[in-house]
Design a protein around this motif. Structure first.
Motif, short mmCIF file in Angstrom:
data_model
loop_
_atom_site.label_atom_id
_atom_site.label_comp_id
_atom_site.label_asym_id
_atom_site.label_seq_id
_atom_site.Cartn_x
_atom_site.Cartn_y
_atom_site.Cartn_z
N ARG A 298 50.27 45.59 6.26
CA ARG A 298 50.84 46.11 4.79
C ARG A 298 51.58 44.75 4.49
NH1 ARG A 298 51.02 51.41 4.39
NH2 ARG A 298 53.20 52.00 5.13
N GLU A 299 52.73 44.71 5.46
CA GLU A 299 53.82 43.74 5.06
C GLU A 299 53.42 42.79 5.41
OE1 GLU A 299 57.90 44.78 5.39
OE2 GLU A 299 57.44 46.53 6.40
N GLY A 300 52.39 42.56 5.56
CA GLY A 300 52.01 40.38 6.38
C GLY A 300 52.51 40.45 7.78
N LEU A 301 53.41 41.31 8.62
CA LEU A 301 53.73 41.27 9.31
C LEU A 301 52.74 41.18 10.67
CD1 LEU A 301 57.49 42.95 8.56
CD2 LEU A 301 57.04 40.44 8.66
N ALA A 302 52.83 39.43 12.15
CA ALA A 302 52.11 40.07 13.63
C ALA A 302 53.53 40.79 14.16
CB ALA A 302 52.42 38.68 13.77
N VAL A 303 52.93 41.73 14.86
CA VAL A 303 52.90 42.41 15.94
C VAL A 303 52.44 41.85 16.31
CG1 VAL A 303 54.54 45.02 15.82
CG2 VAL A 303 54.11 43.85 13.96
N PRO A 304 53.24 41.87 17.76
CA PRO A 304 52.35 41.97 19.45
C PRO A 304 51.43 43.58 19.78
CG PRO A 304 54.58 40.74 20.10
CD PRO A 304 54.24 41.47 18.44
N GLU A 305 50.46 43.39 20.27
CA GLU A 305 49.78 44.58 21.25
C GLU A 305 50.34 45.27 22.26
OE1 GLU A 305 45.50 45.88 22.32
OE2 GLU A 305 45.37 44.15 21.37
N ALA A 306 50.63 44.36 22.51
CA ALA A 306 51.56 44.62 24.35
C ALA A 306 52.85 45.40 23.51
CB ALA A 306 51.65 43.64 24.85
N VAL A 307 53.72 46.52 23.95
CA VAL A 307 54.48 46.65 22.99
C VAL A 307 55.18 46.49 23.84
CG1 VAL A 307 55.86 49.63 24.10
CG2 VAL A 307 53.34 49.59 23.12
N ALA A 308 55.53 45.76 25.15
CA ALA A 308 56.49 45.43 26.33
C ALA A 308 56.63 43.71 25.33
CB ALA A 308 55.88 44.81 27.49
N GLN A 309 56.27 43.35 24.48
CA GLN A 309 56.20 41.65 24.25
C GLN A 309 56.51 42.11 22.92
OE1 GLN A 309 55.09 39.03 25.66
NE2 GLN A 309 54.74 40.83 27.48
N ARG A 310 56.93 43.37 22.66
CA ARG A 310 58.00 43.74 20.66
C ARG A 310 59.37 43.75 21.26
NH1 ARG A 310 54.10 48.76 18.40
NH2 ARG A 310 51.90 47.28 18.85
N ALA A 311 59.42 43.50 22.83
CA ALA A 311 61.09 43.67 23.01
C ALA A 311 61.86 42.41 23.49
CB ALA A 311 61.54 45.30 23.96
N THR A 312 62.63 41.85 22.81
CA THR A 312 63.18 39.80 22.97
C THR A 312 64.93 40.47 24.22
OG1 THR A 312 63.80 40.11 20.95
CG2 THR A 312 61.51 39.48 21.48
N TYR A 313 65.37 39.64 24.07
CA TYR A 313 66.59 39.41 25.47
C TYR A 313 67.23 37.93 24.79
CZ TYR A 313 64.50 43.60 27.18
OH TYR A 313 63.51 45.01 27.80
N VAL A 314 68.41 38.05 24.76
CA VAL A 314 69.04 36.88 25.02
C VAL A 314 70.29 37.46 25.94
CG1 VAL A 314 70.89 35.68 23.54
CG2 VAL A 314 69.38 36.60 22.60
N PHE A 315 70.36 36.67 27.26
CA PHE A 315 71.52 37.51 28.23
C PHE A 315 72.76 35.47 28.52
CE2 PHE A 315 67.23 38.80 29.26
CZ PHE A 315 67.72 40.35 29.93
N TYR A 316 73.07 36.55 28.15
CA TYR A 316 74.47 35.17 27.91
C TYR A 316 75.45 35.20 29.45
CZ TYR A 316 78.07 38.79 26.80
OH TYR A 316 78.80 39.90 27.66
N GLU A 317 76.16 34.12 29.50
CA GLU A 317 76.57 33.99 31.13
C GLU A 317 78.19 34.68 31.31
OE1 GLU A 317 78.82 30.80 34.03
OE2 GLU A 317 77.10 30.06 31.60
N GLU A 318 78.50 35.34 32.06
CA GLU A 318 79.46 36.30 32.22
C GLU A 318 80.53 35.64 32.84
OE1 GLU A 318 79.26 40.73 32.16
OE2 GLU A 318 77.83 40.28 34.13
N PRO A 319 81.78 35.90 32.61
CA PRO A 319 82.96 34.89 33.18
C PRO A 319 82.91 35.13 34.95
CG PRO A 319 83.64 37.10 32.06
CD PRO A 319 82.42 36.71 31.53
N VAL A 320 83.60 34.90 35.57
CA VAL A 320 84.11 35.34 36.78
C VAL A 320 84.31 36.64 37.28
CG1 VAL A 320 84.44 34.27 38.79
CG2 VAL A 320 84.20 32.96 37.20
N ASN A 321 83.84 37.60 38.21
CA ASN A 321 84.09 38.58 38.74
C ASN A 321 83.88 39.69 37.70
OD1 ASN A 321 84.67 37.45 41.27
ND2 ASN A 321 86.95 36.55 40.39
#
Length: 328
Positions: A298-321
């Motif tokens: 109804r909102e004209g938005l494409a949502v992946p059929e697979a639930v896992a594909q609806r989750a996205t991530y950004v992984f950033y680099e941490e400091p030493v130790n």
């Protein structure tokens, strides 16, 4: 002549819908080791996260055709595996450091709420919805995941033994069910038993957390792990007195969303890979899925059929130790 048909109203299955944002943006998924490192660790985390927030917002707007996106933010604190300090001391510190970085946390969650909340054993309920994908050649000899506590994405390495006529079987590798050219095999521990009680693993609780953020958690058709508004009073000194999910911003967009984006340190990469494996094998409430599909269309938005594909991530680099990712 039309015949009247009478049915018990309680016999009609009903799934109550929830409001949905376009994006649930998680600003932190930290553990007690991070808080023990002091305010500087939180400050560094939010400063790094701040760099990626605008990119996530821009991506959500692009997916929505340039329209203003409904985005809510959340932050999760581990009070399940270890308990450190008190909400009265810890929560204001988190909110203060986020504000310093120019960030607003709309919803605050306790990880223990992903195990049980509102007298509902949420993790146990999700466990019962797991449908293992039997790999080719399965003979049904292995106990189900509910007994073993392990979930894989393919065929495990067969146990050593002898075939018919006494022929010794050679070693065979594990095999991913949906492998492309080569296998990436994973075997994930969902729970362990300690002192007669079930201790849920971090990947499994994180999978429950994703389902909640995607608006797909139901118990007898009713939404669970729903936000409770905070009245602005001081936070309690006992974690059990803090609601499992708090709405801190009164006018915030809906907690659940069509998609999620999680901003977190790269030490959690393996954990979140395991989360996606779990999500791929959860039989989500059909009514909840249908509601999301209908509303997104109804909102004209494409949502992946697979639930896992609806989750996205950004992984950033941490400091030493950095703090270790174990105990999660």
């Amino acid at each position: 002549m039309t015949e009247a048909v009478f049915r018990e109203t309680t016999a009609e299955p009903h799934t109550r819908s929830v409001q949905l944002s376009h994006l649930s943006l998680e600003l932190g998924h930290l553990y007690m080791e991070d808080f023990e490192a002091g305010p500087e660790r939180l400050r560094e985390h939010f400063a790094e996260v701040r760099l990626w927030v605008e990119a996530a917002r821009a991506s959500a707007a692009r997916r929505g055709g340039g329209k203003r996106a409904r985005i809510s933010t959340c932050f999760l604190i581990d009070d399940y595996f270890t308990r450190f300090s008190t909400p009265a001391e810890l929560v204001p510190l988190v909110l203060k450091e986020a504000e310093k970085a120019g960030l607003v946390i709309d919803y605050l969650a306790r990880e223990s709420g992903c195990a049980a909340a509102d007298r509902i054993e949420i993790a146990e309920s999700v466990m019962h919805r797991l449908v293992e994908s039997p790999p080719p050649g399965s003979d049904g000899s292995r106990p189900p995941v509910g007994q073993t506590g392990w979930l894989a994405n393919g065929r495990r390495t067969p146990a050593a033994g002898r075939a018919a006529l006494g022929e010794v079987k050679g070693w065979q590798p594990p095999q991913e069910t949906a492998a492309r050219n080569h296998s990436v095999f994973m075997d994930v521990e969902l729970f362990s038993e300690q002192d007669g009680r079930r201790l849920w693993s971090c990947p499994f609780l994180a999978a429950v957390w994703q389902l909640a953020r995607l608006g797909l958690l139901r118990h007898l058709g009713e939404p669970v792990l729903t936000p409770q508004p905070w009245n602005g009073e001081d936070f309690p000194h006992d974690w059990d007195r803090l609601p499992p999910l708090l709405q801190l911003t009164p006018q915030a967009a809906a907690f659940s969303a069509y998609r999620t984006c999680t901003l977190m340190p790269n030490r959690f990469l393996a954990v979140e890979d395991a989360v996606r494996l779990i999500l791929d094998q959860v039989q989500v409430d059909a009514g909840a899925l249908a509601q999301v599909a209908e509303r997104s269309a109804r909102e004209g938005l494409a949502v992946p059929e697979a639930v896992a594909q609806r989750a996205t991530y950004v992984f950033y680099e941490e400091p030493v130790n950095p703090p270790r990712a174990e105990g999660i």
